[in-house]
Design an enzyme around this catalytic site. Sequence first.
Site, PDB file in Angstrom:
ATOM      1  CE  LYS A 191      94.911 -15.338 -33.030  1.00  0.00           C
ATOM      2  NZ  LYS A 191      93.542 -15.475 -33.354  1.00  0.00           N
ATOM      3  CG  ASP A 247      94.101   0.822 -27.036  1.00  0.00           C
ATOM      4  OD1 ASP A 247      93.784   1.626 -26.329  1.00  0.00           O
ATOM      5  OD2 ASP A 247      94.506   1.004 -28.178  1.00  0.00           O
TER       6      ASP A 247
HETATM    7  C1  IPM Z   1      94.407   4.630 -24.330  1.00  0.00           C
HETATM    8  C2  IPM Z   1      94.464   5.551 -25.402  1.00  0.00           C
HETATM    9  C3  IPM Z   1      96.027   5.559 -25.599  1.00  0.00           C
HETATM   10  C4  IPM Z   1      96.581   4.361 -25.624  1.00  0.00           C
HETATM   11  C5  IPM Z   1      96.362   6.555 -26.898  1.00  0.00           C
HETATM   12  C6  IPM Z   1      95.880   7.672 -26.755  1.00  0.00           C
HETATM   13  C7  IPM Z   1      97.940   6.529 -27.045  1.00  0.00           C
HETATM   14  O1  IPM Z   1      93.942   4.992 -26.551  1.00  0.00           O
HETATM   15  O2  IPM Z   1      94.778   5.169 -23.139  1.00  0.00           O
HETATM   16  O3  IPM Z   1      93.763   3.693 -24.283  1.00  0.00           O
HETATM   17  O4  IPM Z   1      96.539   3.608 -26.723  1.00  0.00           O
HETATM   18  O5  IPM Z   1      97.375   3.786 -25.034  1.00  0.00           O
HETATM   19 MG    MG Z   2      92.489   3.352 -26.060  1.00  0.00          MG
END
Ligand code: IPM
Ligand code: MG
Length: 353
Positions: A191, A247
């Site tokens: 970004k 994520d």
């Molecule tokens: C992932 C999950 C995790 C993250 C959570 C459970 C902390 O969403 O592995 O993608 O955000 O990394």
């Molecule tokens: Mg995740």
Amino acid sequence: MNAKIVVLPGDGIGPEVTAEAVRVLEAVARRGGHALSFTERLMGGCSIDAHGTALTPEVLADCQAADAVLLGAVGGPKWDDPRARVRPEQGLLGLRKGLGVFANLRPVRVHPSLLDSSPLRPEKLRGVDIMVIRELTGGLYFGQPKGRDVKDGHARAVDTLEYQDFEVRRVVELAFRIAKGRKKKVTSVDKANVLESSRLWREIATGIGQANPDVALDHMLVDTAAMRLVTSPATLDVVVTENMFGDILTDEASVLAGSMGMLPSASIGEQGPGLYEPIHGSAPDIAGKGIANPVGTILSAALLLRHSLGLEPEAAAIERAVDRTITDGCRTADLGGTLSTRAMADEILRRLG
Ligand code: IPM
Ligand code: MG
């Protein structure tokens, strides 16, 4: 081959799906004459219940001493109070940091016979084969300062998106190495029109691109990338990005594959054990029912064999068996089928020979 694997089943459907992945690994070991040992440990909500913390120093040490770690999922409504001091997710983040696994590989492929399982039109999905590489031990998840205080009489919460040059360099360099074994194309997602950390990221990626002229590099803003993932996913190949961008983008990308339950991941560092887990969560709504899709975890076990144990033929054999199982129409509930977790794994094992 002798290898020690720590298994962290975790919470919710975690124990159900890891049990099946372990059966598949055992079958592979039997066939190839490999001695794989499995040690189960608590991590996540189950560890909070037993020890008051999501990851004990002993469990982290066991994981650090292993050749690889296989993880199910962590979390659930029982531990979801936003004011709670201890949270299951702290265990996962502590483990990633403690193992130094800075690169999270999330391959997204669409099986031809699951084209109709995605809400996207089949013609958009044909040929989709993306490798998302999510930076995993820095960025918004770990930057400092982080926390709560009061500013001008108002409660304030702070998270920081922080990167040092070497953290960006090592993950982008890995993306280039992986791209050389694929289509020689890297999309670096940032970004940079707003964030300083993204401008550093882009600068470093550009330098690595110049040093690797055989790989085509393009930069894409994360909002554009979110759109491209659903409008023209087949144009993406290797994608490398910041922790939280990755994520979010990989949950979005899982829709292409027809179900979250299908996608595996491998988290690797410079050296030491890798961490292998499906990208889905603990799915408390279906936990204990024996209906979760074990494919994401079984494919994660294949990645474990490939990246941590160097057993490429065995990894490929699992992937072929999963492919055939899907081609033959075997489906768990998330894909509109009726097979149980165990029955789906049995079908995969049968095709493993
Ligand atoms: C992932 C999950 C995790 C993250 C959570 C459970 C902390 O969403 O592995 O993608 O955000 O990394
Ligand atoms: Mg995740």
